[in-house]
Design an enzyme around this catalytic site. Structure first.
Site, PDB file in Angstrom:
ATOM      1  N   ARG A  96      -3.345   3.575  -4.798  1.00 49.76           N
ATOM      2  CA  ARG A  96      -3.072   3.815  -3.374  1.00 49.76           C
ATOM      3  C   ARG A  96      -4.112   4.799  -2.868  1.00 49.76           C
ATOM      4  NH1 ARG A  96      -0.439  -0.114  -3.080  1.00 49.76           N
ATOM      5  NH2 ARG A  96       1.765  -0.350  -2.526  1.00 49.76           N
ATOM      6  N   GLU A 131      -5.317   2.857   5.967  1.00 48.44           N
ATOM      7  CA  GLU A 131      -5.635   1.430   6.114  1.00 48.44           C
ATOM      8  C   GLU A 131      -5.108   0.900   7.443  1.00 48.44           C
ATOM      9  OE1 GLU A 131      -3.963  -0.380   2.654  1.00 48.44           O
ATOM     10  OE2 GLU A 131      -5.215   0.799   1.312  1.00 48.44           O
ATOM     11  N   HIS A 136      -7.675  -4.049   0.405  1.00 46.52           N
ATOM     12  CA  HIS A 136      -6.343  -3.939  -0.222  1.00 46.52           C
ATOM     13  C   HIS A 136      -5.775  -5.323  -0.556  1.00 46.52           C
ATOM     14  CE1 HIS A 136      -2.405  -1.414  -0.500  1.00 46.52           C
ATOM     15  NE2 HIS A 136      -2.476  -2.333  -1.437  1.00 46.52           N
TER      16      HIS A 136
HETATM   17  O1  LIG Z   1      -0.834  -2.823  -3.250  1.00 46.17           O
HETATM   18  C1  LIG Z   1      -0.038  -3.695  -3.319  1.00 46.17           C
HETATM   19  C2  LIG Z   1       1.232  -3.584  -3.953  1.00 46.17           C
HETATM   20  O2  LIG Z   1       1.664  -2.457  -4.257  1.00 46.17           O
HETATM   21  O3  LIG Z   1       1.856  -4.623  -4.181  1.00 46.17           O
END
Ligand SMILES: O=CC(=O)O
Length: 335
Positions: free
Chosen positions: A252, A281, A299
């Site tokens: 993250r 983001e 992402h």
């Molecule tokens: O980043 C994406 C998730 O956590 O599924």
């Protein structure tokens, strides 16, 4: 008749089926195959399609909502949970759980079903892809050729060999372990930092992430975002990684102090970065766009056609199990 498909408009009138709350519209690419995420055993209640303000909508349905299908784009806060006293299960479509108020869920006796290991291979593939891209300058070389610079400027600057690199994995859960296995096959030397030493691996364990960084050529961030990991990768860790060190983040964004990382990249305090996640983001610091030693992706590490098919089956399986009083397929257990 209320909708059993998360993308179809919902009608507010009652259905005899149990309700699964959806707070936000899922991304269009969740629609794969014939009828993903659908079931004859429950129906979706789509808060985002109601003309009512969210709190009124939730109050209207409060006593009949026992299950929530949650995703990283729709944080499940104390404020929302306290409007929903009948909720017993939250099924989430994301690997990360930072959008859920876990202590509040625990306090209310709400069980959580996560995505188990369905995304792990895909995320690990992307992490390794980003690392190789940064070391071997694949994206940068691609730009060089496509911009017609090869005939003008000649040979492209050298990249770095992957084999033999010391790779520090931060977070040796499912995903971190898949990354480690892949990089072992590339003859990298793996070590790791985790909340606890893992009894099932022989990789060197570093309790301190700064020491891990100081003993690594690359750090790969694979842990979840929690109060403890927020900005865990700070100036000290980045400087310990050093001028030849590369960082990859598929966890993250806020695990890294992004401002500090950008400064380190711009000033050459670290050698490069491969980033799938960012602090705000979809905003990405513009300084990174100029840097050939930085590879960016939007992402998307968890998303492949195959992982979404597996997700659809797991989500429906978990919700059907819940409504049939059977054990969940992938209950999250905090270690
Ligand atoms: O980043 C994406 C998730 O956590 O599924």
């Amino acid at each position: 008749m209320a909708s059993t498909d998360p993308q179809e408009p919902v009608q507010i009138q009652d259905s005899p089926l149990p309700k699964v709350l959806l707070l936000k519209k899922p991304p269009a690419f969740f629609i794969i195959g014939e009828q993903p995420f659908t079931s004859t055993k429950f129906h979706y209640l789509k808060a985002y399609e109601s003309p009512l303000p969210l709190d009124q909508f939730l109050a209207t349905h409060a006593l009949s909502i026992q299950a929530i299908l949650s995703s990283a784009i729709a944080p499940l806060t104390v404020d929302i949970l306290q409007l929903l006293p009948a909720v017993r299960v939250v099924v989430t479509t994301s690997a990360g759980l930072n959008h859920l108020d876990l202590p509040e869920c625990r306090r209310r006796g709400i069980t959580i079903a996560n995505t188990g290991s369905i995304y792990s291979a895909d995320v690990a593939d992307l992490a390794v892809g980003l690392l190789i891209d940064v070391f071997r300058k694949i994206s940068a070389g691609n730009r060089y050729v496509k911009q017609g610079l090869w005939p003008i400027r000649g040979d492209y600057p050298l990249g770095s060999k992957l084999a033999g690199k010391r790779v520090g994995i931060v977070g040796l859960g499912n995903i971190g372990y898949e990354v480690a296995k892949r990089l072992e096959a590339f003859a990298c030397c793996i070590s790791y930092n985790s909340r606890k030493k893992k009894p099932f691996v022989s990789y060197p364990f570093y309790e301190n992430v700064c020491e891990l960084a100081a003993n690594s050529d690359a750090l790969i961030i694979c842990c979840g975002l929690t109060d403890q990991t927020h900005h865990m990768i700070n100036k000290e860790v980045l400087l310990a990684l050093g001028k030849t060190g590369v960082i990859v983040n598929i966890g993250r964004g806020p695990i890294i102090d992004e401002k500090e990382m950008v400064r380190c990249l711009v000033e050459g305090e670290i050698a490069g970065a491969g980033l799938d996640v960012f602090e705000n983001e979809p905003d990405v610091p513009k300084e990174l766009f100029e840097l050939d030693n930085v590879v960016l992706s939007p992402h998307c590490a968890v998303f492949t056609h195959e992982s979404l098919k597996a997700l659809s089956e797991l989500v429906v399986g978990n919700l059907e199990a819940f409504f049939s009083n059977k054990p969940l397929l992938s209950e999250y257990v905090d270690e």
